[in-house]
Design a protein around this motif. Structure first.
Motif, short mmCIF file in Angstrom:
data_model
loop_
_atom_site.label_atom_id
_atom_site.label_comp_id
_atom_site.label_asym_id
_atom_site.label_seq_id
_atom_site.Cartn_x
_atom_site.Cartn_y
_atom_site.Cartn_z
N TYR A 63 0.82 -1.21 0.00
CA TYR A 63 0.00 0.00 0.00
C TYR A 63 0.85 1.26 0.00
O TYR A 63 0.44 2.31 -0.50
CB TYR A 63 -0.91 0.01 1.24
CG TYR A 63 -1.94 -1.09 1.25
CD1 TYR A 63 -2.92 -1.17 0.27
CD2 TYR A 63 -1.95 -2.05 2.27
CE1 TYR A 63 -3.88 -2.19 0.28
CE2 TYR A 63 -2.90 -3.06 2.30
CZ TYR A 63 -3.85 -3.13 1.31
OH TYR A 63 -4.80 -4.13 1.33
N TRP A 68 -3.04 6.65 -3.02
CA TRP A 68 -4.44 6.25 -3.18
C TRP A 68 -5.35 7.48 -3.26
O TRP A 68 -5.01 8.56 -2.82
CB TRP A 68 -4.84 5.34 -2.03
CG TRP A 68 -4.04 4.08 -2.05
CD1 TRP A 68 -2.82 3.88 -1.47
CD2 TRP A 68 -4.35 2.86 -2.73
NE1 TRP A 68 -2.36 2.61 -1.74
CE2 TRP A 68 -3.28 1.95 -2.51
CE3 TRP A 68 -5.44 2.43 -3.49
CZ2 TRP A 68 -3.27 0.67 -3.02
CZ3 TRP A 68 -5.44 1.15 -4.01
CH2 TRP A 68 -4.36 0.28 -3.78
N ASP A 158 -8.16 6.69 3.30
CA ASP A 158 -8.44 5.41 2.63
C ASP A 158 -8.25 4.20 3.53
O ASP A 158 -7.55 3.25 3.19
CB ASP A 158 -7.55 5.28 1.39
CG ASP A 158 -8.35 5.22 0.09
OD1 ASP A 158 -9.38 4.52 0.07
OD2 ASP A 158 -7.95 5.86 -0.89
#
Length: 226
Positions: A63, A68, A158
């Motif tokens: 991630y 994001w 997120d």
């Protein structure tokens, strides 16, 4: 790069930062061109490379290697509304690449603590903070397990993609607001986003990659609580 038994040691911050620098590029997220990050251009190669270096299979997705949609929206909102950030002590939950932590410092925060359970994310945050000439502290401690203390602004970028995590985050930020904190959330309403709980502060159309999302433009909003 320092390795243990021929493998990358995730506890060796220097080695992990070197791995990140070697396997990413310095790029500016589309919605936040003021900030540079070490980012991967594709998800599969960086994921495979991480597994290979760690000597493990089924490691968590990287991630930290991507900007994001929710994080980009939240970073943009803070840079455009520095009065909400300036002079505050900030906690960034689930820091990932460190994008929102860096944006908070650029918007005038007194201090930012970035927390993430992924040691690669903490290393990426430290590397990216240095790249942008700001100071961000990091911790792998699971702060969601305790009571919110010492922060008057909490950032959530997120994080509502898993049910259990979403429930823990919601409990934590509601407790923080009860203690007087402001919470800013960047989220495109992922599967476990608690609809109807927060006030929408801004909407953004965020350029993303189809490799990670279901469209090239992801509608994302910034929400506030408190």
């Amino acid at each position: 790069m320092t390795k243990v038994s021929g493998r990358l040691d995730p506890n060796n911050g220097e080695a992990v930062r070197a791995f990140i620098a070697e396997n990413t590029r310095c790029l500016a997220p589309p919605l936040v061109p003021e900030i540079l990050l070490y980012l991967a251009e594709e998800s599969v190669p960086i994921w495979q490379k991480t597994e290979e270096e760690l000597g493990e299979m089924n490691v968590p997705p990287p991630y930290w290697a991507f900007a994001w949609a929710g994080g980009q929206a939240l970073a943009r909102y803070m840079l455009d509304n520095p009065h909400l950030v300036a002079g505050r002590h900030v906690l960034d939950l689930g820091a990932g690449s460190g994008l929102t932590a860096i944006a908070a410092m650029k918007a005038g925060a007194i201090s930012v603590l970035a927390t993430d359970i992924d040691l690669f994310a903490l290393a990426a945050t430290e590397l990216n903070a240095a790249l942008n000439d700001v100071k961000v502290s990091t911790t792998a401690e699971d702060l969601l397990a305790g009571a919110p203390q010492g922060f008057d602004l909490i950032l959530v970028g997120d994080l509502f993609y898993e049910r259990a995590l979403a429930e823990r985050v919601t409990r934590y930020i509601e407790a923080a607001v009860a203690n007087g904190a402001l919470v800013l959330i960047g989220d495109p309403q992922r599967n476990y986003f608690p609809k109807g709980r927060f006030e929408c502060a801004a909407d953004y159309r965020v350029p993303v990659t189809r490799e990670l999302e279901d469209a090239e433009i992801k509608n994302s909003a910034v929400w506030r609580l408190g």
